[in-house]
Design a protein around this motif. Structure first.
Motif, mmCIF file in Angstrom:
data_model
loop_
_atom_site.group_PDB
_atom_site.id
_atom_site.type_symbol
_atom_site.label_atom_id
_atom_site.label_comp_id
_atom_site.label_asym_id
_atom_site.label_seq_id
_atom_site.Cartn_x
_atom_site.Cartn_y
_atom_site.Cartn_z
ATOM 1 N N GLU A 33 0.836 -1.214 0.000
ATOM 2 C CA GLU A 33 0.000 0.000 0.000
ATOM 3 C C GLU A 33 0.865 1.255 0.000
ATOM 4 N N GLU A 34 1.924 1.239 0.808
ATOM 5 C CA GLU A 34 2.835 2.385 0.888
ATOM 6 C C GLU A 34 3.556 2.614 -0.443
ATOM 7 N N LEU A 35 3.926 1.522 -1.121
ATOM 8 C CA LEU A 35 4.645 1.641 -2.387
ATOM 9 C C LEU A 35 3.757 2.148 -3.515
ATOM 10 N N GLY A 36 2.495 1.780 -3.504
ATOM 11 C CA GLY A 36 1.611 2.130 -4.616
ATOM 12 C C GLY A 36 1.745 1.084 -5.717
ATOM 13 N N ASP A 37 1.437 1.477 -6.949
ATOM 14 C CA ASP A 37 1.426 0.531 -8.071
ATOM 15 C C ASP A 37 2.836 0.026 -8.376
ATOM 16 N N ILE A 38 3.053 -1.266 -8.146
ATOM 17 C CA ILE A 38 4.367 -1.876 -8.350
ATOM 18 C C ILE A 38 4.552 -2.206 -9.827
ATOM 19 N N VAL A 39 5.698 -1.770 -10.383
ATOM 20 C CA VAL A 39 5.946 -1.928 -11.812
ATOM 21 C C VAL A 39 7.150 -2.815 -12.125
ATOM 22 N N GLU A 60 10.231 -1.699 -7.511
ATOM 23 C CA GLU A 60 9.996 -0.334 -7.983
ATOM 24 C C GLU A 60 8.505 -0.145 -8.204
ATOM 25 N N SER A 61 8.041 1.023 -7.779
ATOM 26 C CA SER A 61 6.637 1.376 -7.997
ATOM 27 C C SER A 61 6.605 2.717 -8.712
ATOM 28 N N VAL A 62 5.410 3.179 -9.027
ATOM 29 C CA VAL A 62 5.293 4.484 -9.677
ATOM 30 C C VAL A 62 5.713 5.596 -8.723
ATOM 31 N N LYS A 63 5.711 5.314 -7.409
ATOM 32 C CA LYS A 63 6.059 6.322 -6.403
ATOM 33 C C LYS A 63 7.504 6.256 -5.941
ATOM 34 N N ALA A 64 8.078 5.034 -5.866
ATOM 35 C CA ALA A 64 9.397 4.896 -5.238
ATOM 36 C C ALA A 64 10.050 3.565 -5.598
ATOM 37 N N LEU A 89 1.185 -8.309 -9.171
ATOM 38 C CA LEU A 89 0.623 -9.364 -8.318
ATOM 39 C C LEU A 89 0.835 -9.036 -6.842
ATOM 40 N N LEU A 90 1.926 -8.334 -6.522
ATOM 41 C CA LEU A 90 2.173 -7.949 -5.127
ATOM 42 C C LEU A 90 1.108 -6.980 -4.633
ATOM 43 N N ASN A 91 0.589 -6.126 -5.521
ATOM 44 C CA ASN A 91 -0.490 -5.221 -5.141
ATOM 45 C C ASN A 91 -1.807 -5.972 -4.989
#
Length: 127
Positions: A33-39, A60-64, A89-91
């Motif tokens: 949740e803290e990471l946001g969309d994981i890419v 890596e996510s869109v946020k960090a 899948l982690l999200n």
């Protein structure tokens, strides 16, 4: 936030599910949740050995971008290859989609980790 009983949790928001002398390791629902969309997920090699608290993966996510630390020492015996093509899948379910499976080197290290109740309390203090 979802927390599953009977797992072990680290202060770095990883979970450990023990089956005999092997353990599945992933990130918690709070972490995703803290990471946001994981890419993107970078996985270690099978047979790579890690000591407790070593960095073993990167997400890596869109946020960090975030390093993932292994909560117990062990040798990687399997990686979740699905995450290479589908890191999201982690999200979708951080507990169903483990990152690595290790052969535990020292089960007593599990004593350093938190129970589900302790982890819930820990996260509530962080929020």
């Amino acid at each position: 936030m979802k927390v599953i009983k009977d797992l072990y949790y680290s202060e770095d928001h990883e979970w450990v599910k023990v089956e005999g002398n092997e353990a599945y390791i992933g990130i918690t629902d709070f972490a995703q949740e803290e990471l946001g969309d994981i890419v993107y997920v970078e996985l270690p090699e099978v047979d790579e050995e890690f000591e407790e608290d070593d960095e073993f993966a990167a997400i890596e996510s869109v946020k960090a971008a975030s390093d993932v630390y292994i909560p117990v020492s062990g040798k990687v015996i399997e990686t979740n290859e699905e995450l290479l093509d589908s890191p999201e899948l982690l999200n979708e379910d951080a507990f169903k989609n483990w990152i690595i499976k290790v052969e535990l080197e020292d089960k007593s290290e599990l004593d350093d980790l938190m129970s589900s109740g302790e982890y819930e309390e820990f996260v509530s203090e962080e929020e």
